[in-house]
Enzyme design. Structure first.
Site, short mmCIF file in Angstrom:
data_model
loop_
_atom_site.label_atom_id
_atom_site.label_comp_id
_atom_site.label_asym_id
_atom_site.label_seq_id
_atom_site.Cartn_x
_atom_site.Cartn_y
_atom_site.Cartn_z
N THR A 46 0.83 -1.21 0.00
CA THR A 46 0.00 0.00 0.00
C THR A 46 0.86 1.26 0.00
O THR A 46 0.58 2.21 -0.73
CB THR A 46 -0.92 0.00 1.24
OG1 THR A 46 -1.68 -1.19 1.26
CG2 THR A 46 -1.84 1.20 1.22
N TYR A 109 -13.46 -3.07 -0.70
CA TYR A 109 -14.65 -2.51 -1.33
C TYR A 109 -15.80 -3.51 -1.46
O TYR A 109 -16.93 -3.22 -1.11
CB TYR A 109 -14.33 -1.90 -2.71
CG TYR A 109 -15.49 -1.10 -3.28
CD1 TYR A 109 -15.76 0.17 -2.80
CD2 TYR A 109 -16.34 -1.64 -4.24
CE1 TYR A 109 -16.83 0.90 -3.29
CE2 TYR A 109 -17.42 -0.92 -4.73
CZ TYR A 109 -17.65 0.35 -4.25
OH TYR A 109 -18.73 1.06 -4.72
N TYR A 135 -2.59 -9.97 4.68
CA TYR A 135 -2.49 -8.57 5.12
C TYR A 135 -3.89 -8.08 5.46
O TYR A 135 -4.74 -7.92 4.57
CB TYR A 135 -1.85 -7.73 4.03
CG TYR A 135 -1.67 -6.26 4.36
CD1 TYR A 135 -1.74 -5.78 5.67
CD2 TYR A 135 -1.42 -5.33 3.36
CE1 TYR A 135 -1.57 -4.44 5.96
CE2 TYR A 135 -1.24 -3.98 3.64
CZ TYR A 135 -1.32 -3.55 4.93
OH TYR A 135 -1.16 -2.21 5.23
N ARG A 140 -8.38 0.48 5.62
CA ARG A 140 -8.29 0.77 4.20
C ARG A 140 -9.24 -0.08 3.37
O ARG A 140 -9.76 0.38 2.37
CB ARG A 140 -6.85 0.55 3.71
CG ARG A 140 -5.87 1.63 4.12
CD ARG A 140 -4.51 1.37 3.47
NE ARG A 140 -3.54 2.40 3.80
CZ ARG A 140 -3.34 3.51 3.11
NH1 ARG A 140 -4.08 3.77 2.05
NH2 ARG A 140 -2.41 4.38 3.47
N LYS A 164 0.23 -10.02 8.31
CA LYS A 164 0.53 -8.64 8.70
C LYS A 164 -0.78 -8.07 9.22
O LYS A 164 -1.75 -7.91 8.46
CB LYS A 164 1.04 -7.83 7.50
CG LYS A 164 1.29 -6.36 7.84
CD LYS A 164 1.68 -5.55 6.60
CE LYS A 164 1.84 -4.07 6.96
NZ LYS A 164 2.12 -3.24 5.75
N ILE A 206 6.21 -4.93 9.51
CA ILE A 206 6.42 -4.38 8.16
C ILE A 206 6.13 -2.90 8.30
O ILE A 206 4.99 -2.50 8.48
CB ILE A 206 5.55 -5.07 7.11
CG1 ILE A 206 5.99 -6.53 6.95
CG2 ILE A 206 5.66 -4.34 5.78
CD1 ILE A 206 5.15 -7.33 5.96
#
Length: 292
Positions: A46, A109, A135, A140, A164, A206
């Site tokens: 990202t 989404y 992840y 987000r 993550k 990360i």
């Protein structure tokens, strides 16, 4: 598995003043991070603005990154999205040369239910020739990879080696850390909670802030992993003001502002992202000076 213990850095993608990929800046960044002592690098997560790069640009960035790293540290490629068939195809076509794992963000989404999340990652795991790092970043993506689903995937697929986690939910962190397979890695997705998460059993981070201050941040993580939390606390608190500034007007705008002031690359971003304000830019510079 040991490749991903410690500090990984989610690298920015440098752009020049025309908003084209700046490979000279990328080379500067890679060398800055390796010389700063980080354990591994993540390309086009990202923070790398992957959403605004086309397929040809991504391929060029991945290939250049592998050539520049030249085996000095492990490499992870960010390949994720909300169209499972497309991601499976990209994973199958990915040139794995120089890479050690794939970081795949959970679908965004669409807001799938947990069974949809499971089947999405199952399809990727069955298609991939590299290990997969899940992840979870609901802030987000708009949907949360529940701990039950993370654990189900961890137990069902040997090539899903880590998660993550960036949900910010410590109840969720506790559940995964308590019940995960012994060899499954829990990796922090937020710089500011790395210290307590390692105390709970996390394998590292990360990082975003690591782009700017790799040496001090990776030193803090290593101290935590060695159980030297009193020493690590000093670095943790020293870094907090910079960490806050780097995120206050969006990521990676903040960290690119820092990298510009460090002379590594421009702070150019692609719309809809924009640069930080002049005031924030100056405050970031002051904090970088304070950390010298």
């Amino acid at each position: 598995m040991n490749k991903f213990i410690g500090t990984g850095v989610a690298m920015v993608t440098p752009f020049d003043t025309n908003r084209e990929v700046d490979f000279s800046g990328l080379k500067n960044l890679i060398n800055h991070l390796i010389e700063g002592g980080v354990e591994y690098l993540v390309s086009l997560g990202t923070t790398g603005e992957s959403a605004t790069l086309n397929d040809d640009e991504k391929k060029a960035v991945w290939e250049f990154t592998a050539e520049t790293v030249a085996g000095r540290v492990p490499l992870v490629a960010g390949i994720g999205g909300n169209d499972t068939r497309e991601i499976v195809s990209k994973v199958q076509q990915f040139n794995v040369s120089g890479y050690d794992a794939i970081l795949s963000v959970s679908p965004y989404y669409n807001k799938p239910i947990q069974e949809g999340m499971y089947q999405h990652y199952r399809a990727i795991a069955e298609a991939a020739s590299l290990p997969i790092i899940l992840y979870n970043v609901p802030g987000r993506t708009g949907s949360n990879l529940a701990p039950e689903t993370t654990l189900r995937l961890a137990h069902d697929f040997k090539n899903i080696i880590a998660v993550k986690e960036a949900s910010g939910n410590f109840d969720q962190f506790n559940q995964i850390l308590k019940d995960k397979p012994e060899d499954f890695l829990f990796i922090s997705g937020d710089d500011g909670v790395t210290l307590p998460l390692i105390a709970m059993g996390a394998a590292g981070i990360i990082s975003v802030i690591g782009n700017a201050v790799p040496r001090i941040f990776s030193n803090m993580v290593r101290l935590c992993l060695e159980g030297k939390f009193k020493e690590a606390q000093k670095l943790h608190y020293q870094l907090l003001p910079l960490a806050s500034l780097l995120f206050c007007e969006g990521n990676p705008a903040g960290v690119k502002a820092a990298l510009k002031q460090l002379g590594i690359c421009e702070d150019a971003l692609r719309l809809p992202l924009v640069n930080v304000s002049e005031k924030t830019f100056e405050r970031i510079g002051q904090e970088l000076h304070n950390l010298k």
